[in-house]
Design an enzyme around this catalytic site. Structure first.
Site, PDB file in Angstrom:
ATOM      1  N   LYS A  20     -22.635 -31.434 -22.377  1.00 37.12           N
ATOM      2  CA  LYS A  20     -23.682 -30.392 -22.252  1.00 37.12           C
ATOM      3  C   LYS A  20     -23.503 -29.329 -23.339  1.00 37.12           C
ATOM      4  O   LYS A  20     -24.441 -28.973 -24.047  1.00 37.12           O
ATOM      5  CB  LYS A  20     -23.621 -29.731 -20.859  1.00 37.12           C
ATOM      6  CG  LYS A  20     -23.728 -30.723 -19.707  1.00 37.12           C
ATOM      7  CD  LYS A  20     -23.672 -30.053 -18.350  1.00 37.12           C
ATOM      8  CE  LYS A  20     -22.368 -29.367 -18.007  1.00 37.12           C
ATOM      9  NZ  LYS A  20     -21.214 -30.301 -17.824  1.00 37.12           N
ATOM     10  N   ARG A 105     -26.586 -25.975 -10.190  1.00 31.69           N
ATOM     11  CA  ARG A 105     -25.485 -26.865  -9.818  1.00 31.69           C
ATOM     12  C   ARG A 105     -25.466 -27.186  -8.337  1.00 31.69           C
ATOM     13  O   ARG A 105     -24.615 -27.948  -7.885  1.00 31.69           O
ATOM     14  CB  ARG A 105     -24.174 -26.145 -10.130  1.00 31.69           C
ATOM     15  CG  ARG A 105     -23.454 -26.633 -11.343  1.00 31.69           C
ATOM     16  CD  ARG A 105     -22.232 -25.762 -11.502  1.00 31.69           C
ATOM     17  NE  ARG A 105     -21.193 -26.436 -12.198  1.00 31.69           N
ATOM     18  CZ  ARG A 105     -20.986 -26.320 -13.511  1.00 31.69           C
ATOM     19  NH1 ARG A 105     -21.778 -25.574 -14.235  1.00 31.69           N
ATOM     20  NH2 ARG A 105     -19.989 -26.947 -14.062  1.00 31.69           N
ATOM     21  N   ARG A 144     -10.153 -31.204 -25.458  1.00 29.56           N
ATOM     22  CA  ARG A 144     -11.153 -30.239 -25.954  1.00 29.56           C
ATOM     23  C   ARG A 144     -10.502 -28.965 -26.477  1.00 29.56           C
ATOM     24  O   ARG A 144      -9.579 -28.414 -25.881  1.00 29.56           O
ATOM     25  CB  ARG A 144     -12.123 -29.877 -24.828  1.00 29.56           C
ATOM     26  CG  ARG A 144     -13.037 -28.729 -25.220  1.00 29.56           C
ATOM     27  CD  ARG A 144     -14.228 -28.589 -24.348  1.00 29.56           C
ATOM     28  NE  ARG A 144     -13.895 -28.419 -22.941  1.00 29.56           N
ATOM     29  CZ  ARG A 144     -14.793 -28.375 -21.981  1.00 29.56           C
ATOM     30  NH1 ARG A 144     -16.071 -28.506 -22.271  1.00 29.56           N
ATOM     31  NH2 ARG A 144     -14.423 -28.216 -20.736  1.00 29.56           N
ATOM     32  N   ARG A 177      -9.247 -24.410 -22.617  1.00 28.26           N
ATOM     33  CA  ARG A 177      -9.664 -23.704 -21.396  1.00 28.26           C
ATOM     34  C   ARG A 177      -8.628 -23.892 -20.298  1.00 28.26           C
ATOM     35  O   ARG A 177      -8.032 -24.952 -20.179  1.00 28.26           O
ATOM     36  CB  ARG A 177     -11.026 -24.257 -20.927  1.00 28.26           C
ATOM     37  CG  ARG A 177     -12.186 -23.501 -21.511  1.00 28.26           C
ATOM     38  CD  ARG A 177     -13.513 -24.175 -21.312  1.00 28.26           C
ATOM     39  NE  ARG A 177     -13.819 -24.616 -19.960  1.00 28.26           N
ATOM     40  CZ  ARG A 177     -14.980 -25.159 -19.614  1.00 28.26           C
ATOM     41  NH1 ARG A 177     -15.948 -25.308 -20.524  1.00 28.26           N
ATOM     42  NH2 ARG A 177     -15.205 -25.546 -18.382  1.00 28.26           N
ATOM     43  N   ARG A 188     -12.868 -30.530 -10.195  1.00 25.69           N
ATOM     44  CA  ARG A 188     -14.212 -30.271 -10.760  1.00 25.69           C
ATOM     45  C   ARG A 188     -15.099 -31.498 -10.600  1.00 25.69           C
ATOM     46  O   ARG A 188     -16.286 -31.387 -10.297  1.00 25.69           O
ATOM     47  CB  ARG A 188     -14.099 -29.896 -12.248  1.00 25.69           C
ATOM     48  CG  ARG A 188     -13.574 -28.488 -12.467  1.00 25.69           C
ATOM     49  CD  ARG A 188     -13.006 -28.293 -13.861  1.00 25.69           C
ATOM     50  NE  ARG A 188     -13.991 -28.341 -14.914  1.00 25.69           N
ATOM     51  CZ  ARG A 188     -13.696 -28.481 -16.206  1.00 25.69           C
ATOM     52  NH1 ARG A 188     -12.430 -28.591 -16.587  1.00 25.69           N
ATOM     53  NH2 ARG A 188     -14.648 -28.504 -17.099  1.00 25.69           N
TER      54      ARG A 188
HETATM   55  P1  AP5 Z   1     -18.497 -30.654 -23.871  1.00 21.97           P
HETATM   56  O1  AP5 Z   1     -19.806 -30.797 -24.570  1.00 21.97           O
HETATM   57  O2  AP5 Z   1     -17.717 -29.400 -24.105  1.00 21.97           O
HETATM   58  O3  AP5 Z   1     -18.677 -30.963 -22.318  1.00 21.97           O
HETATM   59  P2  AP5 Z   1     -19.505 -30.175 -21.185  1.00 21.97           P
HETATM   60  O4  AP5 Z   1     -20.428 -31.152 -20.538  1.00 21.97           O
HETATM   61  O5  AP5 Z   1     -20.101 -28.920 -21.742  1.00 21.97           O
HETATM   62  O6  AP5 Z   1     -18.313 -29.899 -20.188  1.00 21.97           O
HETATM   63  P3  AP5 Z   1     -17.817 -28.563 -19.449  1.00 21.97           P
HETATM   64  O7  AP5 Z   1     -16.376 -28.830 -19.098  1.00 21.97           O
HETATM   65  O8  AP5 Z   1     -18.082 -27.336 -20.258  1.00 21.97           O
HETATM   66  O9  AP5 Z   1     -18.703 -28.592 -18.213  1.00 21.97           O
HETATM   67  P4  AP5 Z   1     -18.451 -27.948 -16.865  1.00 21.97           P
HETATM   68  O10 AP5 Z   1     -19.738 -28.226 -16.204  1.00 21.97           O
HETATM   69  O11 AP5 Z   1     -17.233 -28.422 -16.162  1.00 21.97           O
HETATM   70  O12 AP5 Z   1     -18.100 -26.421 -17.240  1.00 21.97           O
HETATM   71  P5  AP5 Z   1     -18.935 -25.066 -17.251  1.00 21.97           P
HETATM   72  O13 AP5 Z   1     -18.452 -24.279 -18.397  1.00 21.97           O
HETATM   73  O14 AP5 Z   1     -20.404 -25.310 -17.110  1.00 21.97           O
HETATM   74  O15 AP5 Z   1     -17.592 -31.923 -24.282  1.00 21.97           O
HETATM   75  C1  AP5 Z   1     -16.251 -32.039 -23.828  1.00 21.97           C
HETATM   76  C2  AP5 Z   1     -15.362 -32.579 -24.967  1.00 21.97           C
HETATM   77  O16 AP5 Z   1     -15.755 -33.894 -25.314  1.00 21.97           O
HETATM   78  C3  AP5 Z   1     -15.445 -31.754 -26.250  1.00 21.97           C
HETATM   79  O17 AP5 Z   1     -14.160 -31.651 -26.813  1.00 21.97           O
HETATM   80  C4  AP5 Z   1     -16.395 -32.548 -27.158  1.00 21.97           C
HETATM   81  O18 AP5 Z   1     -16.055 -32.381 -28.524  1.00 21.97           O
HETATM   82  C5  AP5 Z   1     -16.172 -33.976 -26.671  1.00 21.97           C
HETATM   83  N1  AP5 Z   1     -17.409 -34.761 -26.693  1.00 21.97           N
HETATM   84  C6  AP5 Z   1     -18.660 -34.347 -26.334  1.00 21.97           C
HETATM   85  N2  AP5 Z   1     -19.543 -35.353 -26.452  1.00 21.97           N
HETATM   86  C7  AP5 Z   1     -18.837 -36.441 -26.857  1.00 21.97           C
HETATM   87  C8  AP5 Z   1     -19.176 -37.798 -27.135  1.00 21.97           C
HETATM   88  N3  AP5 Z   1     -20.444 -38.227 -27.019  1.00 21.97           N
HETATM   89  N4  AP5 Z   1     -18.195 -38.653 -27.507  1.00 21.97           N
HETATM   90  C9  AP5 Z   1     -16.902 -38.211 -27.635  1.00 21.97           C
HETATM   91  N5  AP5 Z   1     -16.523 -36.936 -27.399  1.00 21.97           N
HETATM   92  C10 AP5 Z   1     -17.465 -36.061 -27.015  1.00 21.97           C
HETATM   93  O19 AP5 Z   1     -18.474 -24.394 -15.903  1.00 21.97           O
HETATM   94  C11 AP5 Z   1     -17.124 -23.983 -15.689  1.00 21.97           C
HETATM   95  C12 AP5 Z   1     -16.960 -23.475 -14.273  1.00 21.97           C
HETATM   96  O20 AP5 Z   1     -17.777 -22.292 -14.081  1.00 21.97           O
HETATM   97  C13 AP5 Z   1     -17.395 -24.436 -13.155  1.00 21.97           C
HETATM   98  O21 AP5 Z   1     -16.365 -25.341 -12.830  1.00 21.97           O
HETATM   99  C14 AP5 Z   1     -17.723 -23.445 -12.018  1.00 21.97           C
HETATM  100  O22 AP5 Z   1     -16.550 -23.011 -11.385  1.00 21.97           O
HETATM  101  C15 AP5 Z   1     -18.332 -22.252 -12.756  1.00 21.97           C
HETATM  102  N6  AP5 Z   1     -19.800 -22.358 -12.840  1.00 21.97           N
HETATM  103  C16 AP5 Z   1     -20.534 -22.532 -13.989  1.00 21.97           C
HETATM  104  N7  AP5 Z   1     -21.846 -22.601 -13.700  1.00 21.97           N
HETATM  105  C17 AP5 Z   1     -21.961 -22.464 -12.353  1.00 21.97           C
HETATM  106  C18 AP5 Z   1     -23.051 -22.481 -11.447  1.00 21.97           C
HETATM  107  N8  AP5 Z   1     -24.310 -22.651 -11.883  1.00 21.97           N
HETATM  108  N9  AP5 Z   1     -22.793 -22.340 -10.134  1.00 21.97           N
HETATM  109  C19 AP5 Z   1     -21.536 -22.155  -9.687  1.00 21.97           C
HETATM  110  N10 AP5 Z   1     -20.437 -22.136 -10.472  1.00 21.97           N
HETATM  111  C20 AP5 Z   1     -20.660 -22.302 -11.803  1.00 21.97           C
END
Ligand code: AP5
Length: 236
Positions: A20, A105, A144, A177, A188
């Site tokens: 994402k 979410r 990452r 992170r 997660r």
């Molecule tokens: P990356 O693109 O960084 O992955 P991502 O999908 O963004 O993963 P996140 O870990 O950021 O998602 P998340 O949903 O757990 O965290 P969020 O910050 O939203 O890619 C990952 C790695 O893979 C990178 O190193 C990249 O280079 C590599 N990569 C990418 N694509 C690739 C490919 N095609 N092939 C190979 N490698 C690749 O949320 C964090 C926390 O915040 C949550 O756990 C929750 O506690 C809270 N939170 C956030 N939003 C809410 C909400 N709406 N409601 C409640 N709690 C919330």
């Protein structure tokens, strides 16, 4: 402006590591939309050590979700009062075209977003699921690297910075992170399957759902996403 295909309002849904945060900035740059990432907004609060940040850190490190009401208000505030800086002057304007990353979410968050958009006379164009098996996510998440100030993402193996642990653009250090370890990732993923997977069904029922195979290379995923937004969900 490059190629604003339409008044794009879209959501990226997918498990941790699906891509994402890798793909949303590309959508932002190509289609001139605002990228709103709730995870990044929470991490800003953590960095500023606000009350919300301190509370959120505990929840994030436990692999759980922050309370729906807080998250809905956060997105509402972003959509209504987005700040941008032009010629050194801060202007506040409502966001009308966007890619949401990490929101909604839960079903209550999705319902509140619908109500919010309806009040504004707006509708979502598509909801893209970045679909990928859990076993591919472990190496993505544990490898990452992040540049905290810009949110730029790298990967030790799949997308390494030119100089180890250093941002290509600013030369500043990269970090990992605190929730990017196997133990928290396992929680997660469980949270994703329990609370967020039903949101995919919610949008399937509204005929907005577009699945993309996120197990391919980042550039292939991007080309497929581009097709969706250029041609519209139904012709993809
Ligand atoms: P990356 O693109 O960084 O992955 P991502 O999908 O963004 O993963 P996140 O870990 O950021 O998602 P998340 O949903 O757990 O965290 P969020 O910050 O939203 O890619 C990952 C790695 O893979 C990178 O190193 C990249 O280079 C590599 N990569 C990418 N694509 C690739 C490919 N095609 N092939 C190979 N490698 C690749 O949320 C964090 C926390 O915040 C949550 O756990 C929750 O506690 C809270 N939170 C956030 N939003 C809410 C909400 N709406 N409601 C409640 N709690 C919330």
């Amino acid at each position: 402006r490059k190629s604003p295909a339409q008044q794009l309002r879209t959501i990226l849904i997918g498990p941790p590591g699906a891509g994402k945060g890798t793909q949303a900035p590309r959508i932002r740059d190509e289609f001139c939309v605002c990228h709103l990432a709730t995870g990044d907004l929470l991490r800003e609060q953590i960095a500023k050590k606000t009350e919300l940040g301190q509370m959120a850190k505990k929840i994030i490190d436990a692999g759980e979700l922050v309370n729906d009401e807080i998250m809905v208000n956060m997105i509402k505030d972003q959509l209504e009062n987005n700040k941008s800086c032009k010629n050194g002057q801060v202007t506040i304007h409502p966001v009308v075209v966007f890619v949401l990353d990490g929101f909604p979410r839960t079903i209550p968050q999705a319902e509140k977003l619908d109500a919010m958009l309806e009040t504004r006379g707006e509708k979502l164009d598509s909801v893209v699921e970045l679909a990928i098996p859990d076993q591919l996510l472990i190496s993505r998440i544990t490898g990452r690297l992040i540049h905290p100030a810009s949110g730029r993402t790298y990967h030790k193996e799949f997308q390494p910075p030119r100089k180890p642990m250093t941002d290509d653009i600013t030369g500043e250090p990269l970090i990992q992170r605190s929730d990017d370890n196997i133990e928290t990732l396992t929680k997660r993923l469980a949270t994703y399957h329990k609370q967020t997977a039903p949101v995919v069904n919610y949008y399937k029922n509204k005929s907005l759902w577009v699945p993309i195979d996120a197990a391919q290379s980042p550039n292939v995923v991007w080309e497929n996403l581009r097709k969706v937004f250029r041609e519209g969900p139904r012709s993809s």
